[in-house]
Design a protein around this motif. Structure first.
Motif, PDB file in Angstrom:
ATOM      1  N   ASP A  74       0.830  -1.207   0.000  1.00  0.00           N
ATOM      2  CA  ASP A  74       0.000   0.000   0.000  1.00  0.00           C
ATOM      3  C   ASP A  74       0.860   1.252   0.000  1.00  0.00           C
ATOM      4  O   ASP A  74       0.608   2.197  -0.743  1.00  0.00           O
ATOM      5  CB  ASP A  74      -0.913   0.028   1.226  1.00  0.00           C
ATOM      6  CG  ASP A  74      -2.096  -0.906   1.116  1.00  0.00           C
ATOM      7  OD1 ASP A  74      -2.250  -1.578   0.066  1.00  0.00           O
ATOM      8  OD2 ASP A  74      -2.867  -0.980   2.092  1.00  0.00           O
ATOM      9  N   ARG A  75       1.857   1.265   0.855  1.00  0.00           N
ATOM     10  CA  ARG A  75       2.726   2.435   0.980  1.00  0.00           C
ATOM     11  C   ARG A  75       3.540   2.675  -0.290  1.00  0.00           C
ATOM     12  O   ARG A  75       3.689   3.802  -0.740  1.00  0.00           O
ATOM     13  CB  ARG A  75       3.657   2.256   2.182  1.00  0.00           C
ATOM     14  CG  ARG A  75       4.630   3.359   2.397  1.00  0.00           C
ATOM     15  CD  ARG A  75       3.942   4.637   2.778  1.00  0.00           C
ATOM     16  NE  ARG A  75       4.938   5.674   2.965  1.00  0.00           N
ATOM     17  CZ  ARG A  75       4.638   6.902   3.281  1.00  0.00           C
ATOM     18  NH1 ARG A  75       3.389   7.255   3.474  1.00  0.00           N
ATOM     19  NH2 ARG A  75       5.578   7.795   3.424  1.00  0.00           N
ATOM     20  N   ALA A  76       4.050   1.579  -0.877  1.00  0.00           N
ATOM     21  CA  ALA A  76       4.901   1.700  -2.069  1.00  0.00           C
ATOM     22  C   ALA A  76       4.086   1.929  -3.335  1.00  0.00           C
ATOM     23  O   ALA A  76       4.630   2.405  -4.337  1.00  0.00           O
ATOM     24  CB  ALA A  76       5.753   0.441  -2.215  1.00  0.00           C
ATOM     25  N   GLY A  77       2.813   1.563  -3.309  1.00  0.00           N
ATOM     26  CA  GLY A  77       1.986   1.712  -4.502  1.00  0.00           C
ATOM     27  C   GLY A  77       2.247   0.633  -5.541  1.00  0.00           C
ATOM     28  O   GLY A  77       1.935   0.804  -6.715  1.00  0.00           O
ATOM     29  N   ARG A  78       2.826  -0.471  -5.104  1.00  0.00           N
ATOM     30  CA  ARG A  78       3.119  -1.596  -5.996  1.00  0.00           C
ATOM     31  C   ARG A  78       3.248  -2.848  -5.145  1.00  0.00           C
ATOM     32  O   ARG A  78       3.449  -2.758  -3.931  1.00  0.00           O
ATOM     33  CB  ARG A  78       4.409  -1.371  -6.774  1.00  0.00           C
ATOM     34  CG  ARG A  78       5.627  -1.206  -5.883  1.00  0.00           C
ATOM     35  CD  ARG A  78       6.910  -0.972  -6.668  1.00  0.00           C
ATOM     36  NE  ARG A  78       8.000  -0.565  -5.832  1.00  0.00           N
ATOM     37  CZ  ARG A  78       8.708  -1.367  -5.047  1.00  0.00           C
ATOM     38  NH1 ARG A  78       8.432  -2.649  -4.996  1.00  0.00           N
ATOM     39  NH2 ARG A  78       9.697  -0.906  -4.313  1.00  0.00           N
ATOM     40  N   PRO A  79       3.146  -4.038  -5.758  1.00  0.00           N
ATOM     41  CA  PRO A  79       3.318  -5.262  -4.964  1.00  0.00           C
ATOM     42  C   PRO A  79       4.703  -5.325  -4.339  1.00  0.00           C
ATOM     43  O   PRO A  79       5.692  -4.969  -4.975  1.00  0.00           O
ATOM     44  CB  PRO A  79       3.143  -6.382  -5.991  1.00  0.00           C
ATOM     45  CG  PRO A  79       2.378  -5.765  -7.105  1.00  0.00           C
ATOM     46  CD  PRO A  79       2.803  -4.316  -7.140  1.00  0.00           C
ATOM     47  N   TRP A  80       4.738  -5.737  -3.091  1.00  0.00           N
ATOM     48  CA  TRP A  80       6.015  -5.867  -2.384  1.00  0.00           C
ATOM     49  C   TRP A  80       6.542  -7.280  -2.579  1.00  0.00           C
ATOM     50  O   TRP A  80       5.773  -8.235  -2.563  1.00  0.00           O
ATOM     51  CB  TRP A  80       5.831  -5.552  -0.900  1.00  0.00           C
ATOM     52  CG  TRP A  80       7.109  -5.117  -0.263  1.00  0.00           C
ATOM     53  CD1 TRP A  80       7.858  -5.820   0.624  1.00  0.00           C
ATOM     54  CD2 TRP A  80       7.808  -3.905  -0.485  1.00  0.00           C
ATOM     55  NE1 TRP A  80       8.977  -5.119   0.972  1.00  0.00           N
ATOM     56  CE2 TRP A  80       8.978  -3.930   0.298  1.00  0.00           C
ATOM     57  CE3 TRP A  80       7.580  -2.785  -1.283  1.00  0.00           C
ATOM     58  CZ2 TRP A  80       9.900  -2.893   0.322  1.00  0.00           C
ATOM     59  CZ3 TRP A  80       8.498  -1.756  -1.256  1.00  0.00           C
ATOM     60  CH2 TRP A  80       9.638  -1.813  -0.466  1.00  0.00           C
ATOM     61  N   PRO A  81       7.847  -7.454  -2.751  1.00  0.00           N
ATOM     62  CA  PRO A  81       8.407  -8.791  -3.018  1.00  0.00           C
ATOM     63  C   PRO A  81       8.087  -9.820  -1.932  1.00  0.00           C
ATOM     64  O   PRO A  81       8.191  -9.537  -0.749  1.00  0.00           O
ATOM     65  CB  PRO A  81       9.919  -8.539  -3.069  1.00  0.00           C
ATOM     66  CG  PRO A  81      10.057  -7.092  -3.374  1.00  0.00           C
ATOM     67  CD  PRO A  81       8.878  -6.425  -2.753  1.00  0.00           C
ATOM     68  N   ASP A  82       7.664 -10.984  -2.387  1.00  0.00           N
ATOM     69  CA  ASP A  82       7.352 -12.101  -1.501  1.00  0.00           C
ATOM     70  C   ASP A  82       8.489 -13.103  -1.603  1.00  0.00           C
ATOM     71  O   ASP A  82       8.677 -13.735  -2.637  1.00  0.00           O
ATOM     72  CB  ASP A  82       6.029 -12.739  -1.931  1.00  0.00           C
ATOM     73  CG  ASP A  82       5.587 -13.859  -1.010  1.00  0.00           C
ATOM     74  OD1 ASP A  82       6.381 -14.300  -0.149  1.00  0.00           O
ATOM     75  OD2 ASP A  82       4.438 -14.284  -1.150  1.00  0.00           O
ATOM     76  N   LEU A  83       9.269 -13.240  -0.544  1.00  0.00           N
ATOM     77  CA  LEU A  83      10.442 -14.110  -0.535  1.00  0.00           C
ATOM     78  C   LEU A  83      10.148 -15.440   0.158  1.00  0.00           C
ATOM     79  O   LEU A  83      11.067 -16.120   0.587  1.00  0.00           O
ATOM     80  CB  LEU A  83      11.602 -13.406   0.159  1.00  0.00           C
ATOM     81  CG  LEU A  83      11.981 -12.036  -0.392  1.00  0.00           C
ATOM     82  CD1 LEU A  83      13.115 -11.425   0.420  1.00  0.00           C
ATOM     83  CD2 LEU A  83      12.347 -12.116  -1.856  1.00  0.00           C
ATOM     84  N   THR A  84       8.889 -15.799   0.257  1.00  0.00           N
ATOM     85  CA  THR A  84       8.497 -16.997   0.988  1.00  0.00           C
ATOM     86  C   THR A  84       8.104 -18.129   0.040  1.00  0.00           C
ATOM     87  O   THR A  84       7.714 -17.887  -1.097  1.00  0.00           O
ATOM     88  CB  THR A  84       7.339 -16.698   1.954  1.00  0.00           C
ATOM     89  OG1 THR A  84       6.203 -16.284   1.202  1.00  0.00           O
ATOM     90  CG2 THR A  84       7.730 -15.615   2.948  1.00  0.00           C
ATOM     91  N   PRO A  85       8.174 -19.381   0.521  1.00  0.00           N
ATOM     92  CA  PRO A  85       7.808 -20.522  -0.334  1.00  0.00           C
ATOM     93  C   PRO A  85       6.298 -20.545  -0.592  1.00  0.00           C
ATOM     94  O   PRO A  85       5.519 -20.095   0.231  1.00  0.00           O
ATOM     95  CB  PRO A  85       8.237 -21.740   0.474  1.00  0.00           C
ATOM     96  CG  PRO A  85       8.326 -21.271   1.877  1.00  0.00           C
ATOM     97  CD  PRO A  85       8.644 -19.809   1.821  1.00  0.00           C
ATOM     98  N   SER A  86       5.914 -21.080  -1.735  1.00  0.00           N
ATOM     99  CA  SER A  86       4.510 -21.087  -2.103  1.00  0.00           C
ATOM    100  C   SER A  86       3.757 -22.327  -1.675  1.00  0.00           C
ATOM    101  O   SER A  86       2.551 -22.346  -1.659  1.00  0.00           O
ATOM    102  CB  SER A  86       4.352 -20.898  -3.607  1.00  0.00           C
ATOM    103  OG  SER A  86       5.025 -21.941  -4.274  1.00  0.00           O
ATOM    104  N   GLY A  87       4.453 -23.399  -1.326  1.00  0.00           N
ATOM    105  CA  GLY A  87       3.744 -24.624  -0.976  1.00  0.00           C
ATOM    106  C   GLY A  87       4.414 -25.374   0.139  1.00  0.00           C
ATOM    107  O   GLY A  87       5.262 -24.861   0.851  1.00  0.00           O
ATOM    108  N   THR A  88       4.013 -26.598   0.296  1.00  0.00           N
ATOM    109  CA  THR A  88       4.588 -27.460   1.313  1.00  0.00           C
ATOM    110  C   THR A  88       6.002 -27.817   0.926  1.00  0.00           C
ATOM    111  O   THR A  88       6.276 -28.104  -0.218  1.00  0.00           O
ATOM    112  CB  THR A  88       3.751 -28.739   1.471  1.00  0.00           C
ATOM    113  OG1 THR A  88       2.432 -28.361   1.808  1.00  0.00           O
ATOM    114  CG2 THR A  88       4.311 -29.637   2.539  1.00  0.00           C
ATOM    115  N   GLY A  89       6.878 -27.779   1.886  1.00  0.00           N
ATOM    116  CA  GLY A  89       8.249 -28.053   1.565  1.00  0.00           C
ATOM    117  C   GLY A  89       8.727 -29.306   2.155  1.00  0.00           C
ATOM    118  O   GLY A  89       9.772 -29.758   2.059  1.00  0.00           O
TER     119      GLY A  89
END
Length: 89
Positions: A74-89
């Motif tokens: 919201d603050r940046a006005g753009r999506p913030w980078p997501d450095l997390t895994p997307s599924g079960t590891g």
């Protein structure tokens, strides 16, 4: 109570807390990147292989990161980078 419960007000657009966290994270991107990596590392060491294997998205730390990332976006006005895994590891 845990941190996730205390940070739920961050889900409210325009709230003072959301604005403050968003500003802090945008001004300190390296700090937030490190925080994301640390949350993932803790999950990987302590929760990833506990029976049954846990999906990172079900981990409370993931919820906290999502709230913080949303405030930063919201603050940046753009999506913030997501450095997390997307599924079960």
């Amino acid at each position: 109570m845990d941190i996730r419960d205390e940070l739920r007000p961050l889900a409210v657009p325009g709230s003072p807390g959301r604005l403050a966290y968003g500003r802090f994270l945008v001004d300190n991107p390296a700090f937030f990147a490190r925080t994301q990596r640390r949350v993932v590392s803790y999950w990987s060491c302590c929760h990833r292989s506990t029976p049954p294997p846990r999906d990172f998205r079900a981990y409370p730390g993931s919820t906290v990161l999502d709230l913080l990332r949303s405030a930063a976006s919201d603050r940046a006005g753009r999506p913030w980078p997501d450095l997390t895994p997307s599924g079960t590891g």
